[in-house]
Scaffold this active site. Sequence first.
Site, PDB file in Angstrom:
ATOM      1  N   LYS A 104     -37.094 -21.454  30.200  1.00  0.00           N
ATOM      2  CA  LYS A 104     -36.067 -21.033  31.158  1.00  0.00           C
ATOM      3  C   LYS A 104     -36.084 -22.035  32.289  1.00  0.00           C
ATOM      4  O   LYS A 104     -37.143 -22.324  32.849  1.00  0.00           O
ATOM      5  CB  LYS A 104     -36.377 -19.625  31.656  1.00  0.00           C
ATOM      6  N   CYS A 156     -22.644 -26.661  36.531  1.00  0.00           N
ATOM      7  CA  CYS A 156     -21.976 -26.977  35.259  1.00  0.00           C
ATOM      8  C   CYS A 156     -22.952 -27.450  34.187  1.00  0.00           C
ATOM      9  O   CYS A 156     -22.571 -27.609  33.040  1.00  0.00           O
ATOM     10  CB  CYS A 156     -20.900 -28.037  35.472  1.00  0.00           C
TER      11      CYS A 156
HETATM   12 FE1  FES Z   1     -22.517 -29.888  37.866  1.00  0.00          FE
HETATM   13 FE2  FES Z   1     -21.255 -30.857  39.976  1.00  0.00          FE
HETATM   14  S1  FES Z   1     -21.465 -28.819  39.423  1.00  0.00           S
HETATM   15  S2  FES Z   1     -22.331 -31.933  38.452  1.00  0.00           S
END
Ligand code: FES
Length: 74
Positions: free
Chosen positions: A23, A43
Site C-alpha cells: 500500500k 493522478c
Molecule cells: Fe499527478 Fe499532477 S496530479 S502529476
Amino acid sequence: RADGDTAAAGSGINPAIRKEEAKVVDTVLAGELSKPLTPYCRCWRSGTFPLCDGSHVKHNKATGDNVGPLLVKK
Ligand code: FES
C-alpha cells in the site's frame, strides 16, 4: 472486495508507482513544508510522486479525464 465493485482483478489506478509496496502511503508534516503551496499528485502519473510534476495534463488530454493535484497550504 465489496459487492458491486466492478474493478477487475489486476487493474487499478496506479500504473507504476512503488508497486513493490502493499500500500502506498505518504505522511506530510504540514509545518515543515518549504513552500507556501505544495501540489501533491492524485493522478498516479507523476515522476516525482507524491508531488505533482504536471503529468496529469498529458493524462487528461489522452483520456478525457479531469484529475489534478491536491494543493496543501503551509
Ligand atoms: Fe499527478 Fe499532477 S496530479 S502529476
